[in-house]
Write an enzyme that holds these catalytic residues in place. Structure first.
Site, short mmCIF file in Angstrom:
data_model
loop_
_atom_site.label_atom_id
_atom_site.label_comp_id
_atom_site.label_asym_id
_atom_site.label_seq_id
_atom_site.Cartn_x
_atom_site.Cartn_y
_atom_site.Cartn_z
N ASP A 99 33.74 -22.76 -11.86
CA ASP A 99 34.63 -22.23 -12.89
C ASP A 99 36.06 -22.19 -12.35
O ASP A 99 36.44 -21.25 -11.64
CB ASP A 99 34.16 -20.84 -13.33
CG ASP A 99 32.86 -20.88 -14.12
OD1 ASP A 99 32.07 -21.82 -13.90
OD2 ASP A 99 32.63 -19.98 -14.94
N LYS A 173 36.56 -22.03 -21.01
CA LYS A 173 36.14 -20.63 -20.83
C LYS A 173 37.32 -19.71 -21.11
O LYS A 173 38.45 -19.99 -20.72
CB LYS A 173 35.61 -20.46 -19.40
CG LYS A 173 35.22 -19.03 -19.02
CD LYS A 173 34.68 -19.02 -17.59
CE LYS A 173 34.48 -17.62 -17.06
NZ LYS A 173 33.98 -17.60 -15.66
N LYS A 207 32.63 -21.12 -23.28
CA LYS A 207 32.05 -19.92 -22.67
C LYS A 207 32.95 -18.72 -22.97
O LYS A 207 34.16 -18.77 -22.73
CB LYS A 207 31.90 -20.09 -21.16
CG LYS A 207 31.43 -18.81 -20.45
CD LYS A 207 31.21 -19.02 -18.97
CE LYS A 207 30.91 -17.70 -18.27
NZ LYS A 207 30.64 -17.88 -16.83
#
Length: 247
Positions: A99, A173, A207
């Protein structure tokens, strides 16, 4: 629907942030890794220096839980080469998901080429090693127009440079959960922000991270189209309870 397969159980606090010693912080991480194994969550999301520990525990337990970590966390300001170096180490230690914090400050200043470069090169590294890559855009630091533009930028880089079958492995995300907002405004996923991301990142998955604190909120996000949810209260959410902790 098995909500646990949408949940990335998350612990990203340093010892200082948690108000504990380093030894106590390791124990907290171990407890949450073990909880993720027992609850069969999709993934345990931890700091890079805990990846090897998590992988060892998961392998010993013969679990299918994945290990995720954050790269250039939480500000995303490092040079691309530093991001790549950190990611290579995480891959070596056994991370399944990487990430990356996008350099959203550079984006806000108009340095679009830098952001395109890091998205391309870091994604290439992750996908070449068969990892899932997520790009954290930090929605609380962005105006609505910037959320739309940055989601679109990431989408366009991926669609232009990678095969369609890989799109599902590159997420956009929402948040680190550590951004400091003014006036106690939300610093994580909100319904309006996630809606903009879903509309502009597609066909890439999204996400939602930070701020999802109840089972109902998690279900709402999933029904909107979110594929993963990052939360420090995964067990409570899975059990239908609310929690009030920070990310």
């Amino acid at each position: 629907m098995d909500i646990k397969q949408y949940l990335d159980s998350t612990y990203l606090k340093t010892a200082e942030q948690a108000g504990v010693t380093d030894e106590e912080n390791i124990l907290i991480a171990q407890e949450l890794i073990q909880e993720a194994i027992e609850e069969n969550f999709k993934l345990i999301m931890i700091r890079p220096n805990r990846v090897a520990l998590a992988k060892a525990m998961i392998l010993k337990a013969k679990s299918t839980v994945q290990v995720g970590t954050v790269i250039d966390f939480p500000e995303g300001k490092s040079e691309v080469e530093e991001k790549l170096k950190e990611a290579v180490q995480a891959i070596h230690d056994g991370a399944d998901d990487l990430d990356f914090v996008c350099n959203y400050e550079a984006f806000k200043k108009g340095d679009i080429d830098l952001v395109k470069k890091e998205v391309l090169q870091c994604t290439q590294l992750g996908l070449a090693n068969k990892k899932v890559v997520k790009w954290i855009i930090e929605v609380a630091a962005l105006a609505d127009k910037e959320i739309i533009q940055l989601s679109s930028l990431i989408k366009n880089v991926i669609v232009s440079n990678f095969e369609q079958e890989l799109f599902s492995r590159v997420f956009v995300k929402s948040s680190t959960g550590f951004y400091k907002t003014q006036n106690d405004l939300p610093n994580g996923a909100t319904v309006p922000a996630i809606k903009m991301m879903l509309e502009n990142a597609s066909p890439l998955p999204v996400k939602a991270a930070g701020g999802v604190r109840t089972y109902g909120e998690a279900i709402e996000m999933i029904e909107m189209g979110v594929k993963r949810i990052g939360t420090s209260g995964a067990k409570m959410i899975a059990n239908g309870q609310n929690f009030n902790n920070e990310y």
